[in-house]
Write an enzyme that holds these catalytic residues in place. Sequence first.
Site, PDB file in Angstrom:
ATOM      1  N   HIS A  97     -14.900 -33.172   5.869  1.00  0.00           N
ATOM      2  CA  HIS A  97     -16.279 -33.466   5.464  1.00  0.00           C
ATOM      3  C   HIS A  97     -17.246 -33.567   6.637  1.00  0.00           C
ATOM      4  O   HIS A  97     -18.397 -33.155   6.517  1.00  0.00           O
ATOM      5  CB  HIS A  97     -16.339 -34.796   4.696  1.00  0.00           C
ATOM      6  CG  HIS A  97     -15.631 -34.758   3.375  1.00  0.00           C
ATOM      7  ND1 HIS A  97     -15.908 -35.644   2.365  1.00  0.00           N
ATOM      8  CD2 HIS A  97     -14.649 -33.953   2.898  1.00  0.00           C
ATOM      9  CE1 HIS A  97     -15.135 -35.387   1.326  1.00  0.00           C
ATOM     10  NE2 HIS A  97     -14.348 -34.361   1.622  1.00  0.00           N
ATOM     11  N   HIS A 133     -21.508 -30.051   3.131  1.00  0.00           N
ATOM     12  CA  HIS A 133     -21.077 -30.770   4.334  1.00  0.00           C
ATOM     13  C   HIS A 133     -21.811 -30.242   5.573  1.00  0.00           C
ATOM     14  O   HIS A 133     -22.193 -31.021   6.452  1.00  0.00           O
ATOM     15  CB  HIS A 133     -19.562 -30.688   4.498  1.00  0.00           C
ATOM     16  CG  HIS A 133     -18.817 -31.416   3.415  1.00  0.00           C
ATOM     17  ND1 HIS A 133     -19.118 -32.706   3.057  1.00  0.00           N
ATOM     18  CD2 HIS A 133     -17.818 -31.019   2.592  1.00  0.00           C
ATOM     19  CE1 HIS A 133     -18.326 -33.088   2.075  1.00  0.00           C
ATOM     20  NE2 HIS A 133     -17.529 -32.078   1.760  1.00  0.00           N
TER      21      HIS A 133
END
Length: 142
Positions: A97, A133
């Site tokens: 992430h 992300h």
Amino acid sequence: MIAIGSDHGGYALKQEIIKHLEERKITYQDFGCYQETSCDYPVYAKAVAKAIIEKECELGILICGTGIGISIAANKIPGIRAALCTDCFCAEATRQHNDANILCMGGRVVGVGLACKIVDTFLDTPFSNDERHIRRIRLIED
Ligand code: RB5
């Protein structure tokens, strides 16, 4: 190439992680400290961060007593995303992430076995490259 560094509080765990990297035949550069004498964690945070920003090394590992001081110091350097991890779930998620480029751990917090698993998870997990992300990482840096 992995950049690794610690202060005195992380020195013993750093030596164990180095052994583990050697067993896995992962190349590394040790930016110190080189003994358990009391020293200042920002020095090693900056050295490892510089190696990553200058693309000498792809990822870094930083260890102090808690992992907190050294992660705060590393995160002051633009382009560094240093993640303090105490478990494999966070190590995996922060690569996927956050595209974290430095793993931080506390030598007085995690045992050697868990720390080696955290290192393996961090080094072996790629960034997801998901648009959301990428967008969030850009927002950190803006
Ligand atoms: C050193 O005693 C200790 O303060 C340091 O290793 C680290 O835990 C700081 O956050």
